[in-house]
Motif scaffolding. Structure first.
Motif, PDB file in Angstrom:
ATOM      1  N   ASP A   1       0.829  -1.187   0.122  1.00  0.00           N
ATOM      2  CA  ASP A   1       0.038  -0.023   0.004  1.00  0.00           C
ATOM      3  C   ASP A   1       0.765   1.047   0.013  1.00  0.00           C
ATOM      4  O   ASP A   1       0.678   2.167  -0.679  1.00  0.00           O
ATOM      5  CB  ASP A   1      -0.833   0.097   1.323  1.00  0.00           C
ATOM      6  CG  ASP A   1      -2.131  -1.012   1.000  1.00  0.00           C
ATOM      7  OD1 ASP A   1      -2.155  -1.823   0.209  1.00  0.00           O
ATOM      8  OD2 ASP A   1      -2.950  -0.951   2.114  1.00  0.00           O
ATOM      9  N   ASP A   2       1.938   1.347   0.914  1.00  0.00           N
ATOM     10  CA  ASP A   2       2.533   2.557   0.965  1.00  0.00           C
ATOM     11  C   ASP A   2       3.713   2.800   0.045  1.00  0.00           C
ATOM     12  O   ASP A   2       4.069   4.077  -0.136  1.00  0.00           O
ATOM     13  CB  ASP A   2       3.230   2.499   2.444  1.00  0.00           C
ATOM     14  CG  ASP A   2       4.160   1.489   2.535  1.00  0.00           C
ATOM     15  OD1 ASP A   2       4.187   0.694   1.683  1.00  0.00           O
ATOM     16  OD2 ASP A   2       4.880   1.220   3.619  1.00  0.00           O
TER      17      ASP A   2
ATOM     18  N   ILE B   1       2.398   2.591  -3.306  1.00  0.00           N
ATOM     19  CA  ILE B   1       1.705   2.528  -4.600  1.00  0.00           C
ATOM     20  C   ILE B   1       1.788   4.014  -5.067  1.00  0.00           C
ATOM     21  O   ILE B   1       2.043   4.164  -6.355  1.00  0.00           O
ATOM     22  CB  ILE B   1       0.191   2.334  -4.320  1.00  0.00           C
ATOM     23  CG1 ILE B   1       0.030   0.871  -4.213  1.00  0.00           C
ATOM     24  CG2 ILE B   1      -0.943   2.772  -5.556  1.00  0.00           C
ATOM     25  CD1 ILE B   1      -1.472   0.466  -3.383  1.00  0.00           C
TER      26      ILE B   1
ATOM     27  N   HIS C   1      -4.972   0.082  -9.062  1.00  0.00           N
ATOM     28  CA  HIS C   1      -4.172  -0.625  -7.922  1.00  0.00           C
ATOM     29  C   HIS C   1      -5.065  -1.592  -7.201  1.00  0.00           C
ATOM     30  O   HIS C   1      -6.356  -1.698  -7.639  1.00  0.00           O
ATOM     31  CB  HIS C   1      -3.728   0.428  -6.897  1.00  0.00           C
ATOM     32  CG  HIS C   1      -4.699   1.152  -6.051  1.00  0.00           C
ATOM     33  ND1 HIS C   1      -5.204   0.302  -5.135  1.00  0.00           N
ATOM     34  CD2 HIS C   1      -4.969   2.357  -5.881  1.00  0.00           C
ATOM     35  CE1 HIS C   1      -6.250   1.357  -4.206  1.00  0.00           C
ATOM     36  NE2 HIS C   1      -6.053   2.567  -4.981  1.00  0.00           N
TER      37      HIS C   1
ATOM     38  N   SER D   1      -5.539  -2.188  -3.808  1.00  0.00           N
ATOM     39  CA  SER D   1      -5.470  -2.196  -2.333  1.00  0.00           C
ATOM     40  C   SER D   1      -6.857  -1.918  -1.861  1.00  0.00           C
ATOM     41  O   SER D   1      -7.718  -0.954  -2.333  1.00  0.00           O
ATOM     42  CB  SER D   1      -4.727  -0.927  -1.863  1.00  0.00           C
ATOM     43  OG  SER D   1      -4.859  -0.787  -0.456  1.00  0.00           O
TER      44      SER D   1
ATOM     45  N   SER E   1      -7.345   0.061   1.017  1.00  0.00           N
ATOM     46  CA  SER E   1      -7.415   1.101   1.957  1.00  0.00           C
ATOM     47  C   SER E   1      -6.704   2.323   1.188  1.00  0.00           C
ATOM     48  O   SER E   1      -6.582   3.120   1.769  1.00  0.00           O
ATOM     49  CB  SER E   1      -6.605   0.633   3.326  1.00  0.00           C
ATOM     50  OG  SER E   1      -5.380   0.494   2.851  1.00  0.00           O
ATOM     51  N   VAL E   2      -6.084   2.181   0.057  1.00  0.00           N
ATOM     52  CA  VAL E   2      -5.530   3.287  -0.695  1.00  0.00           C
ATOM     53  C   VAL E   2      -6.518   3.919  -1.646  1.00  0.00           C
ATOM     54  O   VAL E   2      -7.370   3.235  -2.426  1.00  0.00           O
ATOM     55  CB  VAL E   2      -4.225   2.814  -1.396  1.00  0.00           C
ATOM     56  CG1 VAL E   2      -3.714   3.961  -2.398  1.00  0.00           C
ATOM     57  CG2 VAL E   2      -3.184   2.269  -0.465  1.00  0.00           C
TER      58      VAL E   2
ATOM     59  N   TYR F   1      -9.846  -4.282  -6.626  1.00  0.00           N
ATOM     60  CA  TYR F   1      -9.863  -4.742  -5.386  1.00  0.00           C
ATOM     61  C   TYR F   1     -10.294  -6.134  -5.068  1.00  0.00           C
ATOM     62  O   TYR F   1     -11.640  -6.080  -4.667  1.00  0.00           O
ATOM     63  CB  TYR F   1     -10.039  -3.658  -4.410  1.00  0.00           C
ATOM     64  CG  TYR F   1     -10.203  -3.950  -2.908  1.00  0.00           C
ATOM     65  CD1 TYR F   1      -9.134  -4.882  -2.185  1.00  0.00           C
ATOM     66  CD2 TYR F   1     -11.252  -3.742  -1.918  1.00  0.00           C
ATOM     67  CE1 TYR F   1      -8.987  -4.998  -0.735  1.00  0.00           C
ATOM     68  CE2 TYR F   1     -11.434  -4.209  -0.661  1.00  0.00           C
ATOM     69  CZ  TYR F   1     -10.335  -4.931  -0.024  1.00  0.00           C
ATOM     70  OH  TYR F   1     -10.301  -5.316   1.352  1.00  0.00           O
TER      71      TYR F   1
ATOM     72  N   LYS G   1     -12.843   1.771   1.795  1.00  0.00           N
ATOM     73  CA  LYS G   1     -12.173   2.098   3.073  1.00  0.00           C
ATOM     74  C   LYS G   1     -12.792   1.601   4.177  1.00  0.00           C
ATOM     75  O   LYS G   1     -12.238   0.710   5.035  1.00  0.00           O
ATOM     76  CB  LYS G   1     -12.293   3.556   3.106  1.00  0.00           C
ATOM     77  CG  LYS G   1     -10.958   3.932   4.081  1.00  0.00           C
ATOM     78  CD  LYS G   1     -10.806   5.823   3.747  1.00  0.00           C
ATOM     79  CE  LYS G   1     -11.729   6.355   5.014  1.00  0.00           C
ATOM     80  NZ  LYS G   1     -11.246   7.798   4.810  1.00  0.00           N
TER      81      LYS G   1
ATOM     82  N   HIS H   1     -12.878  -2.244   3.839  1.00  0.00           N
ATOM     83  CA  HIS H   1     -11.566  -2.729   4.293  1.00  0.00           C
ATOM     84  C   HIS H   1     -11.447  -3.017   5.887  1.00  0.00           C
ATOM     85  O   HIS H   1     -10.685  -4.108   6.246  1.00  0.00           O
ATOM     86  CB  HIS H   1     -10.587  -1.839   3.820  1.00  0.00           C
ATOM     87  CG  HIS H   1      -8.967  -2.397   3.854  1.00  0.00           C
ATOM     88  ND1 HIS H   1      -8.174  -1.980   4.671  1.00  0.00           N
ATOM     89  CD2 HIS H   1      -8.471  -3.440   3.434  1.00  0.00           C
ATOM     90  CE1 HIS H   1      -7.016  -2.603   4.719  1.00  0.00           C
ATOM     91  NE2 HIS H   1      -7.233  -3.628   4.092  1.00  0.00           N
TER      92      HIS H   1
ATOM     93  N   ASP I   1       1.574  -2.253  10.187  1.00  0.00           N
ATOM     94  CA  ASP I   1       1.086  -1.177   9.071  1.00  0.00           C
ATOM     95  C   ASP I   1       0.585   0.028   9.769  1.00  0.00           C
ATOM     96  O   ASP I   1      -0.886   0.106   9.820  1.00  0.00           O
ATOM     97  CB  ASP I   1       0.255  -1.732   7.998  1.00  0.00           C
ATOM     98  CG  ASP I   1      -0.279  -0.566   7.030  1.00  0.00           C
ATOM     99  OD1 ASP I   1       0.141   0.486   6.966  1.00  0.00           O
ATOM    100  OD2 ASP I   1      -0.600  -1.207   5.992  1.00  0.00           O
TER     101      ASP I   1
ATOM    102  N   THR J   1      -2.207   2.268   7.928  1.00  0.00           N
ATOM    103  CA  THR J   1      -3.565   1.911   7.610  1.00  0.00           C
ATOM    104  C   THR J   1      -4.265   1.756   9.007  1.00  0.00           C
ATOM    105  O   THR J   1      -5.322   1.928   9.160  1.00  0.00           O
ATOM    106  CB  THR J   1      -3.460   0.591   7.104  1.00  0.00           C
ATOM    107  OG1 THR J   1      -2.660   0.395   5.788  1.00  0.00           O
ATOM    108  CG2 THR J   1      -4.842  -0.245   7.067  1.00  0.00           C
TER     109      THR J   1
END
Lengths: 250, 250
Positions: free
Chosen positions: A65-66, A68, A83, A85, A87-88, A103, A154, A157, B216, B219
């Motif tokens: 995630d971090d 991307i 992407h 993910s 949460s992104v 996702y 979000k 997730h 993480d 998140t």
């Protein structure tokens, strides 16, 4: 035929590549990964160099995630970039002219084969045609494709964290209590499965049973008396929360 | 042929009676309940009067935990008397000359038919012959019969609270987060099932994934930011506990 490239080759990516390579309407033309991959268990071309990327209809970024947003800023293309993910936000791909999200809502374990057929795939894109393209791609491997917004994704997730990660942790606590008392954890497995299957027909709210639900203070006290301190806190908090939850709805 | 009487006719008792009435080696001769029962969905005789009890090999007390001890003291018999509770010690039946426990480890929902074949039945008795008799009775409906002590049963019961009651509550939180954000809870069901099935092959400790497991913090912070306060506390405590758990074992 949709031509795709998969960027990154972790847990999710390896499952996606395996699934797409079985599908006639999708052509996995290339896989990029920062590091070389041993034995390359796929037919697609492979590169460790972003500047070697071939033209594709969709680029699927499947990396942590971090990473991307920064990764996307290095990716120059007119294709659709998505992407994977939960949460992104979509905006993490803001340097792209065409951006989206693909996702799959599932937990992937390396090496454990998994069919995507029943795995919900949540898609998002600003452009209507891109959304249609993503829908086609998702439908090629899954029967369950859902259009959701960044805001909903979000929330979904975090809901998934509760039903998957935290549920698994409840199993871990059960396992540890069994081990500490020389009880075979396998005894609990039918109950675990029945608990998951029950909510196919009854809502979890209705399905709730146990000492907390029936406010059985004697049993609750007995349980707290011998639990290790760490699990005591969890037991207490969850019991209080269940009790509040059922007070409310009376 | 084992002659049994079932005392009480709640959730568990009704499932037990239905199962035993299908078995040739067991004869359910009588059911006692404090209150009359409508439509009596069984073949056995029925009474609301304890003094009308007919002789039987085994009397199965299936009533609420806190009533077992007092109820047992009113029961005069030379037969084997067992209760079906996970958290009540064998000693609760101390007025009986022959006492035991017959604890099926499952959660029973009224009206939902259930096969006992795969349900573990935990048995206990001080007398060896009584234990053999209980073993025969349990084996007539289940493939999984386990001899455990009162102390172990107590621990197993609290482990069951975690993997069943608290797990179901994780589902409830997931459902409530979905409802609040207009997301169909059904999207989460494949993940829920996969989470339960995964531990058939991998231990829960190994199967753990998620932001807590991989520390993480970005998140985790995002999730906490929008969770309702009540779920925030649960999220925080479980996340901390998972992190501690994996620190320990590194």
């Amino acid at each position: 035929m949709i031509a795709i490239s998969v960027l990154g080759y972790g847990n999710l990516a390896s499952h996606l590549v395996a699934a797409f390579e079985k599908v006639k309407s999708v052509n996995v033309i290339q896989i990029y990964n920062r590091h070389p991959i041993k034995n390359k268990p796929f037919n697609a071309l492979f590169t460790t160099n972003l500047s070697d990327l071939l033209p594709a209809d969709i680029y699927i970024i499947a990396i942590p995630d971090d990473a991307i947003s920064v990764f996307s800023s290095k990716l120059k293309t007119d294709g659709l970039v998505v992407h994977t993910s939960g949460s992104v936000p979509l905006e993490a791909l803001q340097t792209q002219s065409r951006a989206g999200v693909f996702y799959p809502l599932q937990s992937f374990t390396k090496g454990k084969a998994l069919s995507f057929k029943n795995i919900p795939i949540c898609i998002e894109a600003t452009d209507k045609k891109d959304l249609e393209l993503l829908f086609k791609l998702a439908r090629s491997i899954s029967d369950s494709v859902i259009k959701i917004t960044t805001a909903q994704r979000k929330k979904l997730h975090v809901a998934a964290v509760f039903v998957n990660n935290f549920t698994n942790y409840m199993y871990t606590i059960g396992e540890s209590l069994c081990e500490d008392n020389k009880i075979d954890f396998n005894i609990l497995k039918p109950l675990i499965l029945e608990t998951a299957l029950k909510i196919e027909t009854v809502s979890p709210h209705q399905a709730q049973t146990g000492p907390a639900r029936r406010k059985d203070v004697v049993t609750i006290k007995k349980h707290l008396d011998f639990l290790p301190k760490e699990y005591q806190e969890i037991y207490t908090l969850l019991t209080q929360s269940i009790q509040k939850n059922y007070d409310k709805k009376l």
